[in-house]
Design a protein around this motif. Structure first.
Motif, mmCIF file in Angstrom:
data_model
loop_
_atom_site.group_PDB
_atom_site.id
_atom_site.type_symbol
_atom_site.label_atom_id
_atom_site.label_comp_id
_atom_site.label_asym_id
_atom_site.label_seq_id
_atom_site.Cartn_x
_atom_site.Cartn_y
_atom_site.Cartn_z
ATOM 1 N N PHE A 10 10.944 -12.524 6.802
ATOM 2 C CA PHE A 10 11.407 -11.214 6.362
ATOM 3 C C PHE A 10 12.394 -11.419 5.211
ATOM 4 O O PHE A 10 13.241 -12.302 5.269
ATOM 5 C CB PHE A 10 12.105 -10.486 7.520
ATOM 6 C CG PHE A 10 11.198 -10.231 8.689
ATOM 7 C CD1 PHE A 10 10.432 -9.078 8.755
ATOM 8 C CD2 PHE A 10 11.094 -11.152 9.715
ATOM 9 C CE1 PHE A 10 9.579 -8.839 9.824
ATOM 10 C CE2 PHE A 10 10.240 -10.933 10.798
ATOM 11 C CZ PHE A 10 9.488 -9.769 10.845
ATOM 12 N N ARG A 11 12.254 -10.600 4.183
ATOM 13 C CA ARG A 11 13.176 -10.703 3.051
ATOM 14 C C ARG A 11 13.441 -9.311 2.484
ATOM 15 O O ARG A 11 12.615 -8.411 2.622
ATOM 16 C CB ARG A 11 12.641 -11.636 1.984
ATOM 17 C CG ARG A 11 11.309 -11.262 1.423
ATOM 18 C CD ARG A 11 10.780 -12.355 0.471
ATOM 19 N NE ARG A 11 9.442 -12.059 0.044
ATOM 20 C CZ ARG A 11 9.109 -11.263 -0.961
ATOM 21 N NH1 ARG A 11 10.058 -10.658 -1.654
ATOM 22 N NH2 ARG A 11 7.854 -11.050 -1.283
ATOM 23 N N VAL A 12 14.567 -9.178 1.872
ATOM 24 C CA VAL A 12 14.971 -7.895 1.304
ATOM 25 C C VAL A 12 14.513 -7.828 -0.146
ATOM 26 O O VAL A 12 14.628 -8.787 -0.903
ATOM 27 C CB VAL A 12 16.501 -7.710 1.383
ATOM 28 C CG1 VAL A 12 16.928 -6.396 0.746
ATOM 29 C CG2 VAL A 12 16.962 -7.768 2.833
ATOM 30 N N ALA A 13 13.986 -6.683 -0.516
ATOM 31 C CA ALA A 13 13.604 -6.391 -1.900
ATOM 32 C C ALA A 13 14.128 -4.994 -2.211
ATOM 33 O O ALA A 13 14.623 -4.298 -1.329
ATOM 34 C CB ALA A 13 12.090 -6.476 -2.057
ATOM 35 N N GLU A 14 14.025 -4.609 -3.460
ATOM 36 C CA GLU A 14 14.514 -3.289 -3.863
ATOM 37 C C GLU A 14 13.464 -2.570 -4.701
ATOM 38 O O GLU A 14 12.760 -3.192 -5.498
ATOM 39 C CB GLU A 14 15.783 -3.418 -4.707
ATOM 40 C CG GLU A 14 16.979 -3.931 -3.951
ATOM 41 C CD GLU A 14 18.191 -4.090 -4.850
ATOM 42 O OE1 GLU A 14 19.168 -3.362 -4.630
ATOM 43 O OE2 GLU A 14 18.140 -4.916 -5.771
ATOM 44 N N PHE A 15 13.405 -1.263 -4.505
ATOM 45 C CA PHE A 15 12.602 -0.426 -5.376
ATOM 46 C C PHE A 15 13.323 -0.302 -6.712
ATOM 47 O O PHE A 15 14.489 -0.687 -6.837
ATOM 48 C CB PHE A 15 12.392 0.959 -4.747
ATOM 49 C CG PHE A 15 11.524 0.924 -3.511
ATOM 50 C CD1 PHE A 15 10.171 0.637 -3.602
ATOM 51 C CD2 PHE A 15 12.066 1.181 -2.265
ATOM 52 C CE1 PHE A 15 9.372 0.599 -2.481
ATOM 53 C CE2 PHE A 15 11.268 1.159 -1.136
ATOM 54 C CZ PHE A 15 9.916 0.865 -1.233
ATOM 55 N N GLY A 16 12.672 0.266 -7.696
ATOM 56 C CA GLY A 16 13.248 0.415 -9.028
ATOM 57 C C GLY A 16 14.567 1.154 -9.061
ATOM 58 O O GLY A 16 15.409 0.905 -9.919
ATOM 59 N N ASP A 17 14.768 2.048 -8.082
ATOM 60 C CA ASP A 17 16.019 2.814 -8.043
ATOM 61 C C ASP A 17 17.119 2.102 -7.262
ATOM 62 O O ASP A 17 18.192 2.657 -7.054
ATOM 63 C CB ASP A 17 15.772 4.206 -7.456
ATOM 64 C CG ASP A 17 15.362 4.188 -5.992
ATOM 65 O OD1 ASP A 17 15.215 3.085 -5.404
ATOM 66 O OD2 ASP A 17 15.178 5.276 -5.420
ATOM 67 N N GLY A 18 16.855 0.862 -6.818
ATOM 68 C CA GLY A 18 17.856 0.095 -6.083
ATOM 69 C C GLY A 18 17.809 0.271 -4.577
ATOM 70 O O GLY A 18 18.585 -0.344 -3.864
ATOM 71 N N THR A 19 16.906 1.106 -4.075
ATOM 72 C CA THR A 19 16.779 1.312 -2.636
ATOM 73 C C THR A 19 16.191 0.056 -1.988
ATOM 74 O O THR A 19 15.102 -0.378 -2.367
ATOM 75 C CB THR A 19 15.858 2.516 -2.338
ATOM 76 O OG1 THR A 19 16.413 3.675 -2.954
ATOM 77 C CG2 THR A 19 15.711 2.736 -0.848
ATOM 78 N N PRO A 20 16.903 -0.522 -1.010
ATOM 79 C CA PRO A 20 16.391 -1.738 -0.383
ATOM 80 C C PRO A 20 15.307 -1.442 0.655
ATOM 81 O O PRO A 20 15.276 -0.373 1.254
ATOM 82 C CB PRO A 20 17.629 -2.322 0.290
ATOM 83 C CG PRO A 20 18.478 -1.147 0.610
ATOM 84 C CD PRO A 20 18.226 -0.156 -0.501
ATOM 85 N N PHE A 21 14.421 -2.401 0.807
ATOM 86 C CA PHE A 21 13.430 -2.371 1.880
ATOM 87 C C PHE A 21 13.211 -3.804 2.323
ATOM 88 O O PHE A 21 13.655 -4.751 1.666
ATOM 89 C CB PHE A 21 12.126 -1.704 1.433
ATOM 90 C CG PHE A 21 11.378 -2.426 0.341
ATOM 91 C CD1 PHE A 21 10.343 -3.295 0.650
ATOM 92 C CD2 PHE A 21 11.693 -2.230 -0.984
ATOM 93 C CE1 PHE A 21 9.642 -3.954 -0.346
ATOM 94 C CE2 PHE A 21 10.997 -2.876 -1.996
ATOM 95 C CZ PHE A 21 9.967 -3.748 -1.677
ATOM 96 N N ILE A 22 12.571 -3.973 3.472
ATOM 97 C CA ILE A 22 12.318 -5.313 4.006
ATOM 98 C C ILE A 22 10.836 -5.603 3.926
ATOM 99 O O ILE A 22 10.013 -4.840 4.430
ATOM 100 C CB ILE A 22 12.837 -5.440 5.450
ATOM 101 C CG1 ILE A 22 14.355 -5.258 5.462
ATOM 102 C CG2 ILE A 22 12.454 -6.798 6.044
ATOM 103 C CD1 ILE A 22 14.977 -5.230 6.826
ATOM 104 N N PHE A 23 10.520 -6.700 3.275
ATOM 105 C CA PHE A 23 9.145 -7.145 3.098
ATOM 106 C C PHE A 23 8.894 -8.299 4.066
ATOM 107 O O PHE A 23 9.795 -9.090 4.332
ATOM 108 C CB PHE A 23 8.944 -7.613 1.655
ATOM 109 C CG PHE A 23 7.530 -7.936 1.318
ATOM 110 C CD1 PHE A 23 6.621 -6.936 1.049
ATOM 111 C CD2 PHE A 23 7.107 -9.252 1.291
ATOM 112 C CE1 PHE A 23 5.297 -7.232 0.734
ATOM 113 C CE2 PHE A 23 5.794 -9.558 0.971
ATOM 114 C CZ PHE A 23 4.887 -8.553 0.698
ATOM 115 N N VAL A 24 7.689 -8.385 4.585
ATOM 116 C CA VAL A 24 7.346 -9.494 5.484
ATOM 117 C C VAL A 24 6.141 -10.225 4.902
ATOM 118 O O VAL A 24 5.169 -9.612 4.487
ATOM 119 C CB VAL A 24 7.087 -8.997 6.931
ATOM 120 C CG1 VAL A 24 5.992 -7.978 7.003
ATOM 121 C CG2 VAL A 24 6.809 -10.162 7.866
#
Length: 72
Positions: A10-24
């Protein structure tokens, strides 16, 4: 039963607006259909990057494997 397993990362990424999400993504093990779908976890509005990182760290520490029954 054709049970296949893989270790997730699991790792954290961000959308273009800076909103974080977790990718697996896979970090070893069998080739699962789960990972071919580019699964991510959308966090509640207002979750900070630091909070997302804590969640990601927790998941990495406590989820050992993802199992998939491929007999169907």
């Amino acid at each position: 039963m054709a049970l296949k397993t893989a270790k997730p990362r699991f790792r954290v990424a961000e959308f273009g607006d800076g909103t974080p999400f977790i990718f697996v993504d896979p970090h070893g093990g069998d080739d699962l259909a789960f990972f071919k779908n580019n699964t991510d976890f959308r966090l509640k509005a207002g979750t900070s990057y630091e909070e997302a990182q804590k969640i990601s760290d927790f998941l990495n520490e406590h989820i050992g494997l993802i199992a998939e029954d491929q007999t169907r």
